[in-house]
Design an enzyme around this catalytic site. Structure first.
Site, PDB file in Angstrom:
ATOM      1  N   HIS A 172       1.959  12.095   2.223  1.00 26.40           N
ATOM      2  CA  HIS A 172       0.567  12.208   2.652  1.00 26.40           C
ATOM      3  C   HIS A 172       0.398  13.596   3.270  1.00 26.40           C
ATOM      4  O   HIS A 172       0.193  13.736   4.471  1.00 26.40           O
ATOM      5  CB  HIS A 172       0.257  11.094   3.662  1.00 26.40           C
ATOM      6  CG  HIS A 172      -1.201  10.847   3.895  1.00 26.40           C
ATOM      7  ND1 HIS A 172      -2.195  11.538   3.224  1.00 26.40           N
ATOM      8  CD2 HIS A 172      -1.835   9.982   4.725  1.00 26.40           C
ATOM      9  CE1 HIS A 172      -3.373  11.102   3.641  1.00 26.40           C
ATOM     10  NE2 HIS A 172      -3.179  10.156   4.548  1.00 26.40           N
ATOM     11  N   LYS A 214      -9.499  -3.243 -15.894  1.00 24.66           N
ATOM     12  CA  LYS A 214      -9.336  -3.568 -17.319  1.00 24.66           C
ATOM     13  C   LYS A 214      -8.010  -3.054 -17.849  1.00 24.66           C
ATOM     14  O   LYS A 214      -7.741  -3.126 -19.040  1.00 24.66           O
ATOM     15  CB  LYS A 214     -10.489  -2.968 -18.126  1.00 24.66           C
ATOM     16  CG  LYS A 214     -11.841  -3.502 -17.732  1.00 24.66           C
ATOM     17  CD  LYS A 214     -12.968  -2.749 -18.431  1.00 24.66           C
ATOM     18  CE  LYS A 214     -14.311  -3.061 -17.797  1.00 24.66           C
ATOM     19  NZ  LYS A 214     -15.157  -1.863 -17.722  1.00 24.66           N
ATOM     20  N   ARG A 273     -10.984   6.271   6.578  1.00 24.76           N
ATOM     21  CA  ARG A 273     -10.895   7.505   7.349  1.00 24.76           C
ATOM     22  C   ARG A 273     -10.585   8.715   6.463  1.00 24.76           C
ATOM     23  O   ARG A 273     -11.244   9.739   6.507  1.00 24.76           O
ATOM     24  CB  ARG A 273      -9.777   7.354   8.369  1.00 24.76           C
ATOM     25  CG  ARG A 273     -10.037   7.947   9.692  1.00 24.76           C
ATOM     26  CD  ARG A 273      -8.936   7.481  10.621  1.00 24.76           C
ATOM     27  NE  ARG A 273      -8.802   6.014  10.556  1.00 24.76           N
ATOM     28  CZ  ARG A 273      -9.425   5.197  11.382  1.00 24.76           C
ATOM     29  NH1 ARG A 273     -10.177   5.685  12.331  1.00 24.76           N
ATOM     30  NH2 ARG A 273      -9.288   3.895  11.273  1.00 24.76           N
ATOM     31  N   THR A 274      -9.533   8.581   5.664  1.00 27.39           N
ATOM     32  CA  THR A 274      -9.123   9.696   4.819  1.00 27.39           C
ATOM     33  C   THR A 274     -10.243  10.031   3.835  1.00 27.39           C
ATOM     34  O   THR A 274     -10.586  11.193   3.635  1.00 27.39           O
ATOM     35  CB  THR A 274      -7.825   9.340   4.062  1.00 27.39           C
ATOM     36  OG1 THR A 274      -6.825   9.026   5.026  1.00 27.39           O
ATOM     37  CG2 THR A 274      -7.339  10.488   3.213  1.00 27.39           C
ATOM     38  N   ARG A 321      -5.539   8.599  -3.949  1.00 27.09           N
ATOM     39  CA  ARG A 321      -4.761   7.672  -3.113  1.00 27.09           C
ATOM     40  C   ARG A 321      -4.373   6.511  -4.018  1.00 27.09           C
ATOM     41  O   ARG A 321      -5.240   5.927  -4.676  1.00 27.09           O
ATOM     42  CB  ARG A 321      -5.631   7.195  -1.942  1.00 27.09           C
ATOM     43  CG  ARG A 321      -5.222   5.861  -1.304  1.00 27.09           C
ATOM     44  CD  ARG A 321      -3.998   5.935  -0.428  1.00 27.09           C
ATOM     45  NE  ARG A 321      -4.167   6.817   0.686  1.00 27.09           N
ATOM     46  CZ  ARG A 321      -4.367   6.435   1.952  1.00 27.09           C
ATOM     47  NH1 ARG A 321      -4.422   5.169   2.254  1.00 27.09           N
ATOM     48  NH2 ARG A 321      -4.495   7.335   2.898  1.00 27.09           N
TER      49      ARG A 321
END
Ligand SMILES: [Zn+2]
Lengths: 320, 161
Positions: A131, A82, A53-54, A103
């Protein structure tokens, strides 16, 4: 608004918040006015944790501003696997993109990443931390439905791990609000957050409850979040509390007629589907508001950054 | 400012710890914290530092206090600032040629960098990122500038050694 990065809602003043929300409603009224504003610009999407969604709303917002996105892809397929550090990743992407959305599962990741890059960095969730863009779209929705002053809001559910809740609570201290936090004992607000709320406000506007019943009739807004099964050591404990924090039409009988019910989504069973058809439901509207709010933010941050770059060419630019 | 006699008459106890010629006497450290003071200063004796330590010495001001004497070393302000986190009542005496030439109380800094490590396993600073830990100093603890975790007790256990 004049910030290089958006890391936490704590950095936003009332004036900052109002300027973003005002601009977002201008954009919502006439998106075509900004349709080509950032043509040719690229937004880097760095999602170290999935969040459809974000991510999609940022992508939509950037495209609606005429720009495009570059996407790191899933963590599994990237160099992170890695062992590349986040500090290196953002420094590489800085060379590709005009702004970065991050995020990441670790708290403080956005703060750290912002110390390594010059392009605007937007925190789209750092573990249990912050957020802030979610908070702005929440505030936008609250303002549209109930106004932001003389507001009584109930925030219910998992208040311990819910970063959207913490960000929202900080931001609301800029306004004349009474905040009621409703949760099971084990999922109360972290003491850090309570400490901050008391620092930001004198604390008189903040109350904690275990039951919704007593304060429901006084609420303008009820913000519901999900209580996850996996937060409880055993299933019985979860069953014992879960029902208390789910709402249906019957629960809302004592609520004011103009109560606005919000939820950051996705929901599971916290809000009965029958509420969707009532005037209380604002959660889909809330989700849709993500696009104009993120458009406004991206435009403000990108335009500020361009102005800085132009201004700096006169004095020899910067040293990195 | 210079005053080499303890007004509270602790001289008897002080004698247990030998006088130093040039260096620093850190007095009025909270009882039991002397070894943490040394950890903060990065002193472990392996580089031949000449040290005297008194622990849990009776004191008027603190029920029990520790004293640390470091020969041949004057503490920097940064070091003194960090000491304040675990020894907020400490006095620092700079000694030259057996005389106390400077005596001052520690002051709490606003921020300490690169000294403590964050106890939050989900904090970005606990991974292998190229980042120096940073804590802001609160009235009653310290707070990670990255993940915002507040630590009030046992700050000494966070000392990066
Ligand atoms: Zn931390």
């Amino acid at each position: 608004m004049r910030h290089d990065h958006l890391i936490t809602s704590k950095q936003l003043s009332r004036a900052d918040i109002e300027s973003v929300l005002d601009y977002a409603s201008e954009i919502a009224a006439d998106p075509s006015a900004v349709a080509d504003k950032h043509a040719g610009q690229l937004l880097g999407l760095l999602f170290f944790e999935p969040s459809t969604r974000t991510k999609m709303s940022f992508e939509t917002a950037m495209k609606r501003l005429g720009g495009d996105v570059v996407d790191m892809g899933s963590v599994e397929s990237s160099s992170v696997k890695k062992g590349e550090t986040l500090a290196d990743t953002v420094r590489v992407i800085e060379g590709y993109a005009d702004a970065i959305v991050l995020r990441h599962p670790k708290q403080g990741s956005a703060t750290m990443a912002s110390e390594f890059v010059d392009v605007p960095l937007l925190n789209a969730g750092d573990g249990a931390g912050h957020h802030p863009t979610q908070t702005l779209l929440d505030l936008y929705t609250i303002r549209e439905n109930a106004g932001l002053d003389d507001l009584t809001i109930g925030i219910m559910g998992d208040l311990k791990y819910g970063r959207t809740v913490h960000s929202l609570a900080y931001a609301l201290t800029n306004f004349d609000t009474r905040q009621h936090f409703i949760s099971p004992e084990s999922l109360r607000l972290p003491r850090e957050v309570v400490y901050d709320l008391h620092q930001q406000q004198d604390g008189t506007g903040i109350r904690e409850h275990e039951s919704l019943e007593e304060i429901l009739p006084s609420l303008d807004v009820l913000y519901v979040t999900r209580i996850q099964r996996e937060r409880f050591p055993d299933e019985n404990e979860y069953q014992a509390v879960a029902g208390e924090y789910q709402i249906d039409v019957e629960t809302l009988e004592d609520a004011r007629e103009d109560l606005t019910v919000m939820h950051p989504l996705p929901r599971v069973d916290e809000i009965a589907p029958e509420i969707d058809r009532t005037d209380h439901a604002a959660y889909f509207e809330q989700a849709h508001n993500a696009v104009p709010v993120r458009m406004a933010l991206l435009d403000l941050l990108l335009s500020d950054h361009e102005a800085d770059e132009d201004g700096e060419t006169g004095d020899g630019g910067h040293d990195e | 400012m210079s005053n080499d006699h303890d007004p509270h008459g602790n001289d008897d106890h002080e004698l247990r710890v030998s006088k130093i010629r040039d260096g620093t006497v850190i007095d009025h450290v909270r009882g039991g914290q002397a070894l943490n003071v040394l950890a903060i200063l990065g002193i472990d004796g392996t580089r031949g530092e000449e040290l005297s330590i008194g622990m849990n010495v009776p004191s008027d001001r603190l029920a029990r206090k520790d004293i640390v004497k470091v020969e041949g070393r004057e503490l920097s302000q940064d070091e003194v600032d960090v000491l304040s986190l675990i020894a907020p009542d400490a006095t620092i005496n700079i000694v030259r040629d057996y005389d106390v030439v400077e005596k001052h109380r520690v002051e709490r800094p606003d921020v300490v960098e690169g000294v403590l490590s964050c106890p939050n396993a989900s904090c970005i600073t606990t991974g292998n990122e190229p980042v120096t830990s940073r804590f802001s100093v609160l009235e009653d603890g310290v707070r990670c500038s990255y993940c915002e975790t507040i630590v009030r007790e046992d700050i000494a256990s966070l000392i990066d050694t």
